[in-house]
Design a protein around this motif. Structure first.
Motif, PDB file in Angstrom:
ATOM      1  N   PHE A 166     -17.671 -14.353  67.404  1.00  0.00           N
ATOM      2  CA  PHE A 166     -16.398 -14.800  66.845  1.00  0.00           C
ATOM      3  C   PHE A 166     -15.775 -13.790  65.879  1.00  0.00           C
ATOM      4  O   PHE A 166     -14.580 -13.832  65.647  1.00  0.00           O
ATOM      5  CB  PHE A 166     -16.546 -16.177  66.200  1.00  0.00           C
ATOM      6  CG  PHE A 166     -16.655 -17.268  67.238  1.00  0.00           C
ATOM      7  CD1 PHE A 166     -15.643 -17.475  68.170  1.00  0.00           C
ATOM      8  CD2 PHE A 166     -17.777 -18.060  67.312  1.00  0.00           C
ATOM      9  CE1 PHE A 166     -15.738 -18.460  69.135  1.00  0.00           C
ATOM     10  CE2 PHE A 166     -17.889 -19.058  68.281  1.00  0.00           C
ATOM     11  CZ  PHE A 166     -16.867 -19.254  69.192  1.00  0.00           C
ATOM     12  N   ARG A 167     -16.569 -12.870  65.344  1.00  0.00           N
ATOM     13  CA  ARG A 167     -15.997 -11.802  64.524  1.00  0.00           C
ATOM     14  C   ARG A 167     -15.159 -10.862  65.410  1.00  0.00           C
ATOM     15  O   ARG A 167     -14.114 -10.378  65.011  1.00  0.00           O
ATOM     16  CB  ARG A 167     -17.111 -11.031  63.804  1.00  0.00           C
ATOM     17  CG  ARG A 167     -16.620 -10.012  62.825  1.00  0.00           C
ATOM     18  CD  ARG A 167     -17.725  -9.381  61.956  1.00  0.00           C
ATOM     19  NE  ARG A 167     -19.051  -9.261  62.533  1.00  0.00           N
ATOM     20  CZ  ARG A 167     -20.088 -10.090  62.296  1.00  0.00           C
ATOM     21  NH1 ARG A 167     -19.938 -11.138  61.490  1.00  0.00           N
ATOM     22  NH2 ARG A 167     -21.259  -9.880  62.857  1.00  0.00           N
ATOM     23  N   ASN A 168     -15.631 -10.645  66.615  1.00  0.00           N
ATOM     24  CA  ASN A 168     -14.907  -9.784  67.558  1.00  0.00           C
ATOM     25  C   ASN A 168     -13.810 -10.526  68.306  1.00  0.00           C
ATOM     26  O   ASN A 168     -12.785  -9.942  68.642  1.00  0.00           O
ATOM     27  CB  ASN A 168     -15.888  -9.177  68.568  1.00  0.00           C
ATOM     28  CG  ASN A 168     -16.713  -8.084  67.979  1.00  0.00           C
ATOM     29  OD1 ASN A 168     -16.233  -6.979  67.786  1.00  0.00           O
ATOM     30  ND2 ASN A 168     -17.970  -8.379  67.657  1.00  0.00           N
TER      31      ASN A 168
ATOM     32  N   VAL B 286     -21.314  -7.931  74.387  1.00  0.00           N
ATOM     33  CA  VAL B 286     -20.751  -9.282  74.462  1.00  0.00           C
ATOM     34  C   VAL B 286     -19.781  -9.372  75.640  1.00  0.00           C
ATOM     35  O   VAL B 286     -19.822 -10.339  76.414  1.00  0.00           O
ATOM     36  CB  VAL B 286     -20.067  -9.673  73.129  1.00  0.00           C
ATOM     37  CG1 VAL B 286     -19.191 -10.916  73.301  1.00  0.00           C
ATOM     38  CG2 VAL B 286     -21.113  -9.906  72.045  1.00  0.00           C
ATOM     39  N   LEU B 287     -18.932  -8.375  75.808  1.00  0.00           N
ATOM     40  CA  LEU B 287     -17.985  -8.390  76.930  1.00  0.00           C
ATOM     41  C   LEU B 287     -18.709  -8.353  78.274  1.00  0.00           C
ATOM     42  O   LEU B 287     -18.345  -9.069  79.207  1.00  0.00           O
ATOM     43  CB  LEU B 287     -17.003  -7.219  76.814  1.00  0.00           C
ATOM     44  CG  LEU B 287     -15.922  -7.372  75.754  1.00  0.00           C
ATOM     45  CD1 LEU B 287     -15.166  -6.058  75.571  1.00  0.00           C
ATOM     46  CD2 LEU B 287     -14.969  -8.497  76.105  1.00  0.00           C
TER      47      LEU B 287
ATOM     48  N   PRO C  42     -11.975 -14.201  67.948  1.00  0.00           N
ATOM     49  CA  PRO C  42     -11.895 -15.402  67.112  1.00  0.00           C
ATOM     50  C   PRO C  42     -11.909 -16.729  67.870  1.00  0.00           C
ATOM     51  O   PRO C  42     -12.210 -17.766  67.279  1.00  0.00           O
ATOM     52  CB  PRO C  42     -10.592 -15.228  66.341  1.00  0.00           C
ATOM     53  CG  PRO C  42      -9.864 -14.108  66.986  1.00  0.00           C
ATOM     54  CD  PRO C  42     -10.831 -13.333  67.805  1.00  0.00           C
ATOM     55  N   THR C  43     -11.601 -16.688  69.165  1.00  0.00           N
ATOM     56  CA  THR C  43     -11.626 -17.924  69.962  1.00  0.00           C
ATOM     57  C   THR C  43     -12.241 -17.624  71.324  1.00  0.00           C
ATOM     58  O   THR C  43     -12.311 -16.462  71.753  1.00  0.00           O
ATOM     59  CB  THR C  43     -10.206 -18.479  70.191  1.00  0.00           C
ATOM     60  OG1 THR C  43      -9.465 -17.526  70.983  1.00  0.00           O
ATOM     61  CG2 THR C  43      -9.482 -18.754  68.881  1.00  0.00           C
ATOM     62  N   LYS C  44     -12.641 -18.664  71.993  1.00  0.00           N
ATOM     63  CA  LYS C  44     -13.154 -18.519  73.360  1.00  0.00           C
ATOM     64  C   LYS C  44     -12.064 -17.916  74.247  1.00  0.00           C
ATOM     65  O   LYS C  44     -12.336 -17.044  75.074  1.00  0.00           O
ATOM     66  CB  LYS C  44     -13.600 -19.881  73.887  1.00  0.00           C
ATOM     67  CG  LYS C  44     -14.209 -19.859  75.265  1.00  0.00           C
ATOM     68  CD  LYS C  44     -14.682 -21.266  75.649  1.00  0.00           C
ATOM     69  CE  LYS C  44     -15.325 -21.309  77.008  1.00  0.00           C
ATOM     70  NZ  LYS C  44     -15.783 -22.671  77.359  1.00  0.00           N
ATOM     71  N   ALA C  45     -10.817 -18.342  74.039  1.00  0.00           N
ATOM     72  CA  ALA C  45      -9.709 -17.794  74.831  1.00  0.00           C
ATOM     73  C   ALA C  45      -9.549 -16.298  74.585  1.00  0.00           C
ATOM     74  O   ALA C  45      -9.302 -15.538  75.528  1.00  0.00           O
ATOM     75  CB  ALA C  45      -8.413 -18.531  74.512  1.00  0.00           C
ATOM     76  N   ALA C  46      -9.704 -15.854  73.346  1.00  0.00           N
ATOM     77  CA  ALA C  46      -9.582 -14.426  73.039  1.00  0.00           C
ATOM     78  C   ALA C  46     -10.685 -13.631  73.737  1.00  0.00           C
ATOM     79  O   ALA C  46     -10.451 -12.534  74.255  1.00  0.00           O
ATOM     80  CB  ALA C  46      -9.626 -14.193  71.533  1.00  0.00           C
ATOM     81  N   LEU C  47     -11.895 -14.174  73.757  1.00  0.00           N
ATOM     82  CA  LEU C  47     -12.999 -13.520  74.455  1.00  0.00           C
ATOM     83  C   LEU C  47     -12.710 -13.439  75.945  1.00  0.00           C
ATOM     84  O   LEU C  47     -12.840 -12.381  76.569  1.00  0.00           O
ATOM     85  CB  LEU C  47     -14.302 -14.287  74.208  1.00  0.00           C
ATOM     86  CG  LEU C  47     -15.524 -13.848  75.025  1.00  0.00           C
ATOM     87  CD1 LEU C  47     -15.876 -12.388  74.758  1.00  0.00           C
ATOM     88  CD2 LEU C  47     -16.717 -14.759  74.718  1.00  0.00           C
ATOM     89  N   LEU C  48     -12.294 -14.547  76.523  1.00  0.00           N
ATOM     90  CA  LEU C  48     -12.013 -14.573  77.959  1.00  0.00           C
ATOM     91  C   LEU C  48     -10.862 -13.652  78.329  1.00  0.00           C
ATOM     92  O   LEU C  48     -10.899 -12.976  79.364  1.00  0.00           O
ATOM     93  CB  LEU C  48     -11.727 -16.001  78.413  1.00  0.00           C
ATOM     94  CG  LEU C  48     -12.977 -16.857  78.527  1.00  0.00           C
ATOM     95  CD1 LEU C  48     -12.635 -18.326  78.496  1.00  0.00           C
ATOM     96  CD2 LEU C  48     -13.734 -16.495  79.789  1.00  0.00           C
ATOM     97  N   GLU C  49      -9.841 -13.599  77.489  1.00  0.00           N
ATOM     98  CA  GLU C  49      -8.725 -12.699  77.766  1.00  0.00           C
ATOM     99  C   GLU C  49      -9.202 -11.249  77.756  1.00  0.00           C
ATOM    100  O   GLU C  49      -8.846 -10.467  78.637  1.00  0.00           O
ATOM    101  CB  GLU C  49      -7.597 -12.899  76.763  1.00  0.00           C
ATOM    102  CG  GLU C  49      -6.399 -12.014  77.078  1.00  0.00           C
ATOM    103  CD  GLU C  49      -5.227 -12.243  76.151  1.00  0.00           C
ATOM    104  OE1 GLU C  49      -4.329 -11.390  76.175  1.00  0.00           O
ATOM    105  OE2 GLU C  49      -5.189 -13.253  75.425  1.00  0.00           O
ATOM    106  N   ALA C  50     -10.026 -10.889  76.768  1.00  0.00           N
ATOM    107  CA  ALA C  50     -10.541  -9.518  76.688  1.00  0.00           C
ATOM    108  C   ALA C  50     -11.377  -9.184  77.919  1.00  0.00           C
ATOM    109  O   ALA C  50     -11.281  -8.083  78.474  1.00  0.00           O
ATOM    110  CB  ALA C  50     -11.356  -9.329  75.414  1.00  0.00           C
ATOM    111  N   VAL C  51     -12.181 -10.138  78.367  1.00  0.00           N
ATOM    112  CA  VAL C  51     -13.005  -9.925  79.563  1.00  0.00           C
ATOM    113  C   VAL C  51     -12.112  -9.734  80.786  1.00  0.00           C
ATOM    114  O   VAL C  51     -12.316  -8.810  81.586  1.00  0.00           O
ATOM    115  CB  VAL C  51     -13.975 -11.115  79.771  1.00  0.00           C
ATOM    116  CG1 VAL C  51     -14.624 -11.051  81.140  1.00  0.00           C
ATOM    117  CG2 VAL C  51     -15.031 -11.128  78.684  1.00  0.00           C
ATOM    118  N   LEU C  52     -11.129 -10.596  80.933  1.00  0.00           N
ATOM    119  CA  LEU C  52     -10.250 -10.517  82.102  1.00  0.00           C
ATOM    120  C   LEU C  52      -9.414  -9.239  82.094  1.00  0.00           C
ATOM    121  O   LEU C  52      -9.254  -8.591  83.132  1.00  0.00           O
ATOM    122  CB  LEU C  52      -9.356 -11.759  82.170  1.00  0.00           C
ATOM    123  CG  LEU C  52      -8.684 -12.049  83.501  1.00  0.00           C
ATOM    124  CD1 LEU C  52      -9.689 -12.144  84.641  1.00  0.00           C
ATOM    125  CD2 LEU C  52      -7.886 -13.345  83.423  1.00  0.00           C
ATOM    126  N   VAL C  53      -8.910  -8.853  80.920  1.00  0.00           N
ATOM    127  CA  VAL C  53      -8.146  -7.605  80.810  1.00  0.00           C
ATOM    128  C   VAL C  53      -9.021  -6.427  81.235  1.00  0.00           C
ATOM    129  O   VAL C  53      -8.609  -5.579  82.022  1.00  0.00           O
ATOM    130  CB  VAL C  53      -7.613  -7.412  79.370  1.00  0.00           C
ATOM    131  CG1 VAL C  53      -7.132  -5.982  79.149  1.00  0.00           C
ATOM    132  CG2 VAL C  53      -6.483  -8.395  79.095  1.00  0.00           C
TER     133      VAL C  53
END
Length: 188
Positions: free
Chosen positions: A46-48, A14-15, A50-61
């Protein structure tokens, strides 16, 4: 608690896909597209995250961590000037993806002070170390500091990302920037 191997593999996939989708589509890309291309259900995304922002933050980090690791591998280079200028060139070439990810995160409601901010600071410190080593080796003028270098990086990066510069123009632009960063004896 340790993640199951398949759950961890799904998270990493997903990342990977999200970095590509949002890195090219920016804020217009969707989590549904990420799920589809990753071969998982939207519930898995969304289990990994919970929000689009959380996904994007993880990708950017993760993206910043990779860039920082690459900068750190160049710290022991035989030619500190080549290491610094090569990494500068790499950051500019990577800019469109990084800018698209950052803009998508802001659009999704990402916080101004988050893990991505700290990861960005770590990258900045690594660039500062490359700059210091290049200056100690006499490859970069000694009156230049990291804020000026970062301003040049941001300007060159935004130009490449938003002006659709071809490779030849981008190379000449960076040549001009690098000539300005060279010690007086190295400038024409």
């Amino acid at each position: 608690m340790a993640r199951r191997a398949d759950a961890q593999a799904n998270r990493e996939r997903v990342l990977d896909v999200a970095e590509d989708v949002f890195g090219h589509g920016g804020k217009s890309a969707s989590t549904e597209e990420v799920a589809r291309l990753a071969g998982v259900g939207i519930a898995t995304v969304f289990r990994n995250f919970p929000t689009k922002a959380a996904l994007l933050e993880a990708v950017l980090v993760r993206h910043f961590h990779r860039l920082t690791a690459e900068a750190e591998t160049r710290l022991d280079a035989q030619e500190p000037g080549e290491a610094f200028f090569g990494f500068f060139r790499h950051l500019v070439a990577d800019a469109a993806k990084k800018i698209a990810l950052g803009e998508a995160l802001l659009e999704a409601g990402g916080a101004a002070d988050n893990d991505a901010t700290e990861a960005s600071r770590a990258l900045s410190r690594a660039v500062g170390e490359l700059l210091d080593r290049a200056q100690q080796a006499g490859a970069v003028r000694d009156d230049v500091e990291l804020p000026e270098v970062y301003a040049l990086l941001v300007g060159a990066s935004r130009a490449v990302a938003h002006a659709s510069l071809d490779d030849e123009v981008q190379s000449r632009m960076l040549g001009i920037v690098f000539a300005g960063l060279a010690p007086a004896a190295g400038r024409a």
